[in-house]
Enzyme design. Structure first.
Site, short mmCIF file in Angstrom:
data_model
loop_
_atom_site.label_atom_id
_atom_site.label_comp_id
_atom_site.label_asym_id
_atom_site.label_seq_id
_atom_site.Cartn_x
_atom_site.Cartn_y
_atom_site.Cartn_z
N GLY A 1 55.24 37.78 33.91
CA GLY A 1 54.15 38.69 34.28
C GLY A 1 54.12 38.91 35.79
N ARG B 1 67.06 49.21 37.61
CA ARG B 1 66.35 47.98 37.94
C ARG B 1 67.06 46.74 37.36
NH1 ARG B 1 61.63 47.39 41.26
NH2 ARG B 1 61.21 45.18 41.15
N THR C 1 54.30 32.42 46.31
CA THR C 1 53.02 32.23 46.97
C THR C 1 52.31 33.57 47.01
OG1 THR C 1 51.90 31.50 48.96
CG2 THR C 1 54.07 32.47 49.27
N HIS C 2 51.01 33.54 46.66
CA HIS C 2 50.24 34.79 46.57
C HIS C 2 48.97 34.64 47.39
CE1 HIS C 2 48.73 38.50 44.83
NE2 HIS C 2 47.60 37.88 44.59
N ILE D 1 59.28 42.49 41.81
CA ILE D 1 59.09 41.77 40.55
C ILE D 1 60.47 41.56 39.93
CG2 ILE D 1 57.99 41.84 38.27
CD1 ILE D 1 56.06 41.71 40.67
C1 GRF Z 1 52.24 36.16 52.39
O1 GRF Z 1 50.84 36.06 52.58
C2 GRF Z 1 52.54 36.31 50.93
O2 GRF Z 1 51.66 35.60 50.08
C3 GRF Z 1 52.34 37.79 50.75
O3 GRF Z 1 52.89 38.38 51.90
C4 GRF Z 1 52.80 37.44 52.97
C5 GRF Z 1 54.19 37.24 53.51
O4 GRF Z 1 54.07 36.70 54.79
N1 GRF Z 1 53.00 38.27 49.55
P1 GRF Z 1 55.39 36.18 55.56
O5 GRF Z 1 56.48 37.22 55.33
O6 GRF Z 1 55.75 34.85 54.96
O7 GRF Z 1 54.94 36.07 56.99
#
Ligand code: GRF
Length: 201
Positions: free
Chosen positions: A143, A65, A108-109, A92
């Site tokens: 994290g 990794r 983005t989550h 990660i």
């Molecule tokens: C997004 O909602 C992101 O937050 C999540 O997976 C999705 C990816 O969507 N981890 P895309 O590949 O940008 O269409």
């Protein structure tokens, strides 16, 4: 600002950034390369369609990794990014990557952190019976989905929601949020003070 975007899937967040940059000459950022942890994904097709350089760094091509993390850091460094954007990147990163890009690496989550971190935030919110969920754009720290929050968007959960239906609704908000945040960080600059992110108005 020079952006490197990391993807693992359909790349609709990447596409939203590409479209915003195309539509607004004063957006203040441009994507200089797109990287992924796997090949054969629509995210890379979108990058190639936009004429962008791409790179793929697969875990299985490296002895461990840490070696993968270093290889990813090197591949990103080669494009001299000001900001790295994880747009659906499903790995990660480790110490080496964070040593180089910590403080200028956003993710983005699809949930309202700190609720429902990890790879199944949409499924977990639905299973929990949350009435609202949403998305979070945050700086990446050491994290999992725990770094300083930059912005969040709220999405109602509907009684008949499936994971996919809810995720699609979240992504509509998420794409706008990511475009707004990346633009502001690029144009206005920012400071991170503990868990607070200060972006001049
Ligand atoms: C997004 O909602 C992101 O937050 C999540 O997976 C999705 C990816 O969507 N981890 P895309 O590949 O940008 O269409």
């Amino acid at each position: 600002a020079r952006l490197v975007v990391l993807v693992s899937g359909s790349g609709t967040n990447l596409q939203a950034l590409l479209d915003a940059i195309e539509a607004d000459p004063s957006y203040g950022a441009r994507i200089v390369a797109v990287g992924a942890d796997r090949d054969g994904i629509a995210g890379l097709d979108r990058a190639r369609a936009a004429g962008l350089p791409t790179f793929v760094v697969r875990v299985k091509d490296h002895e461990d990794r840490a070696a993968w993390d270093l290889a990813l850091a090197e591949a990103v460094s080669a494009h001299r990014p000001d900001l790295v954007v994880s747009a659906g990147f499903m790995k990660i990163v480790g110490k080496e990557f964070l040593a180089r890009f910590g403080g200028r690496f956003v993710n983005t989550h699809p949930a309202l952190l700190p609720s429902f971190p990890g790879a199944h935030g949409v499924r977990d919110a639905l299973a929990y019976g949350a009435k609202v969920t949403g998305c979070t754009v945050h700086f990446v720290d050491d994290g999992v989905d725990t770094g300083p929050v930059i912005a969040q968007g709220v999405v109602e959960v509907r009684p008949d929601d499936t994971e996919d239906a809810l995720h699609e609704r979240i992504k509509e908000v998420e794409r706008r949020l990511l475009v707004d945040v990346v633009g502001r960080l690029s144009r206005d600059g920012y400071r991170i003070e503990g868990r607070k992110v200060m972006i001049p108005a």
